[in-house]
Design an enzyme around this catalytic site. Sequence first.
Site, PDB file in Angstrom:
ATOM      1  CE  LYS A  41      -3.904   1.721  -0.614  1.00 10.59           C
ATOM      2  NZ  LYS A  41      -4.610   1.436  -1.855  1.00 10.59           N
ATOM      3  CB  SER A  90      -7.718   1.624  -4.128  1.00 11.18           C
ATOM      4  OG  SER A  90      -7.509   1.414  -2.743  1.00 11.18           O
TER       5      SER A  90
END
Length: 586
Positions: free
Chosen positions: A193, A386
Amino acid sequence: MRDFFKFMLASMLGFILIGLIIFFISLGLLIGLMSYVEQQEVLVQENTVIRIDLKDPVPERTPKEDMLSGIATGSFKTILGLNDILSNISDAKEDDNIKGIILNVNIVPTGISTLEEIRKALLDFKESGKFVLCYGEYMTQAGYYIGSVADEVYLHPGGFIDFKGLNANVMFIKGLLDKLDINMQIVRHGKFKSAVEPLMQKEMSPANREQYATFINAIWGSMLDQISLTRGLSVNELNSIADGLQSYDADEALNKGLVDDIVDRPGYRKVLKKKMNVEDLDEINIISLNQYSRVMKTFSLSKDKIAVIYATGSIGSGMGSNKEIGADKFAETIAKVTGDESVKAVVLRVNSPGGDALASDIIWRELDLLNVKKPVIISMGDVAASGGYWISCASDKILANSTTLTGSIGVFGVIPDFGLFMENKLGITYDRVATNEHSGFPAIMRPLDSFEQQVLQNKVEKVYDLFLLRVSNNRDMTEEEVDKIGEGRIWSGVDALEIGLIDAHGGLTASINLAAEIAGLEDYRVIELPVLKDPLVQMFEDMSEGVYTTALKSELGPFYHDYTQIQSVLKWEGVQARLPYQLYID
């Protein structure tokens, strides 16, 4: 007496100034009226060739425009969206008066995935036996990628092709934050991430470098495969040209087979006359794709509809805008479609890097209710990552282009601590009283304590688990299997198909066709949602935003995009399901 003359002079200057203002406004209105009239319906004559220029960024949808908004923005040209570009190329294929298409490509500031869809439409156009020619003076890689679809590619003698391979740049601001004594307190799940890495590191982590390398190599490989097919050059030959920067000389570009000939503009006009078998260029009717979009076309009057819902931009709460996805507005739009019996299927066109996790799940829930009643097909554009992937998980099928950026299944939260910055740099300190131990949570003028950090970490983990659940249910995987390809990692459309994040490669047209097939429709019409803002309302937004943006771009130059990314960080609220913070590919 002196004051009297001063007053008279001031009054005269005022009248002159007002007169000049009225004159220029009237002139603008007259020019606008003339331009607006010119944009009315176009009749296509025999021996017509369509000219396509891709010098402006291609939006997902053609924006609403009127004369007043043209005056406000200083431009009366219509920038066609991908939706109308694809439909017009398809119409031109069947139009007997259209003999071919000429591409003018130099700098093409549009995403590769969008260009891939246009490229496929041009390939389909060529199936009719009509020609496609390309001319450029300075071709970027994106320009050559789209131009290489042509039957013949021509380059100016003094021109070159910027063909060198892909390069990904990430801006890190950890050093700046350290100098300012600003501490960004970060909670996240997943080693990939990387949205927060620029806030906590000064270079890529090994995991981040790995994912970017995998991604850009997949995109480059897809581009080379497509260029190889249309230019008759092997992938190895193309890589050799890129490694040696051999396309920066026109003669070398010709020798290596990237182009078919080197000609200037008069020479290119001769090529076109020969192609059309005419003696004089006046015998050819050349119109732009914008003009062709105003040709009267036949439309289905069927009561059955396929709704294309455009999810473009960052995801947030509220009503959003034409450039942002507002959860309230989208939930309302989707609910209306769910209850509309005339809508038989839905295509959700996603071009979003994600955003607020809660807003993403609000949209997902409405789509899930819709999907119970009607087929839902996801069409991914340049980016569907995402939160953009989150909302894609309430569907029957997911389609993406080979060059789409997707995945990034991960979440994070950021709480800045400005306490030392305010004290050390500005001499400002804060004190407080509270009724409870954590009444000020989350504070931005003091560091979080260990308990508060754990509360945030637990929240992030819970949201990530929900993300895994949404994906696993849609993709028929276990949560453990999703976690292995998740942890915030980005994937190209090529790899996404292999690991099961998408069902097939295809663009907007293929997605609409699939929706019709699943719904059992033969005769239908397409409607586009959400309804775009009224042109007059958009005009005032464009006026203020346009002046401000133009000034910033002028002052900041190449650093304008860095500025916009920093501004984006300042707007983050709550847990984020968002694409990596900064990624430029050139």
